[in-house]
Design a protein around this motif. Structure first.
Motif, short mmCIF file in Angstrom:
data_model
loop_
_atom_site.label_atom_id
_atom_site.label_comp_id
_atom_site.label_asym_id
_atom_site.label_seq_id
_atom_site.Cartn_x
_atom_site.Cartn_y
_atom_site.Cartn_z
N ARG A 3 -9.93 -30.06 24.09
CA ARG A 3 -11.60 -29.68 24.35
C ARG A 3 -11.72 -28.31 25.08
O ARG A 3 -12.09 -28.36 26.15
CB ARG A 3 -12.38 -30.90 25.08
N ASN A 21 -12.23 -25.04 29.52
CA ASN A 21 -11.04 -26.20 28.90
C ASN A 21 -11.87 -27.43 29.91
O ASN A 21 -11.75 -27.57 31.04
CB ASN A 21 -9.63 -25.73 29.33
N ASP A 23 -10.83 -30.43 30.04
CA ASP A 23 -9.90 -31.09 30.66
C ASP A 23 -9.06 -30.38 31.53
O ASP A 23 -7.79 -30.43 31.93
CB ASP A 23 -9.24 -32.01 29.53
N THR A 25 -8.35 -28.32 35.57
CA THR A 25 -8.32 -28.53 36.73
C THR A 25 -9.26 -27.33 37.84
O THR A 25 -8.82 -27.55 38.90
CB THR A 25 -6.75 -28.19 37.24
N ARG A 176 -19.35 -33.27 35.23
CA ARG A 176 -17.88 -34.06 35.33
C ARG A 176 -17.98 -35.37 34.66
O ARG A 176 -17.21 -35.96 34.03
CB ARG A 176 -17.29 -33.82 36.53
N GLU A 180 -16.64 -36.86 30.84
CA GLU A 180 -15.00 -37.43 31.06
C GLU A 180 -15.06 -38.73 29.80
O GLU A 180 -15.84 -39.20 29.41
CB GLU A 180 -15.32 -38.37 32.33
N SER A 181 -13.76 -38.76 29.54
CA SER A 181 -13.48 -39.77 28.42
C SER A 181 -13.80 -41.14 29.05
O SER A 181 -13.41 -41.53 29.98
CB SER A 181 -12.06 -39.55 28.00
#
Ligand SMILES: [Mn+2]
Length: 195
Positions: A3, A21, A23, A25, A176, A180-181
């Protein structure tokens, strides 16, 4: 499928390269030419866990307006692109975040439709050299291009720097949650079947 998305936006007022990105940090580097905005974008990356690279050159000899607006546009566009068809995400997110004397609630629907309700006035006209009104303008530009509903409410708070930080952090946390998945579903989160 990663993603990720990159936006290269060149106008007569600003030149912006921005990558995300979803996903990540919270990594990446932010260079907007505006110290205060870099600080806010750093907070956004850290608290959204989106890797975010911003390399912007703008007409800062005019003021910070075009650069702040266009980075908001580019960030919204990039997140919209990276979300794709939005299958398997929570879609909705909200967060109430305290920061010292400030308390802000942000709520988002990353469902492909734009709405913007912003009730977080800052009494001071300037935060350092940054125009306080650009905090709201940044997020409006973001929401319009991320195709999301974004509601921001300041419950209380006084310090202009704190209010701005509180808005960026609470909105980052709400986003966030929304992107999120969802471990219970990989479907598109709408009864219409499309977002
Ligand atoms: Mn700070």
């Amino acid at each position: 499928m990663p993603r990720t998305a990159t936006v290269d936006r060149q106008t007569g007022e600003t030149q912006i390269k921005l990558s995300v990105n979803l996903d990540g940090t919270g990594g990446g580097t932010r260079s907007s030419g505006i110290g205060f905005l870099d600080h806010m974008l750093d907070l956004f990356a850290k608290h959204s866990l989106i890797d975010l690279d911003v390399d912007a050159t703008g007409d800062l000899h005019v003021d910070d307006h075009h650069t702040a607006e266009d980075i908001g546009i580019a960030l919204g566009t990039a997140i919209d692109k990276a979300l794709g068809d939005r299958a398997g995400v929570f879609r909705y997110g909200h967060f109430t975040l305290p920061m010292d004397e400030c308390l802000v609630t942000s709520a988002v629907d990353m469902g492909g439709r734009y709405a913007f309700e912003y009730h977080a006035p800052i009494a001071a006209h300037k935060i350092g050299t940054f125009d306080s009104e650009l905090v709201e303008h940044f997020w409006q530009s973001f929401a319009a291009n991320a195709n999301c509903n974004l509601h921001v409410v300041l419950h209380h708070g006084r310090n202009a720097h704190h209010i701005s930080e509180c808005v960026f952090k609470s909105t980052a946390r709400a986003i966030r949650m929304a992107i999120e998945s969802d471990p219970r579903s990989d479907a598109i989160p709408s009864t219409k079947g499309v977002l």
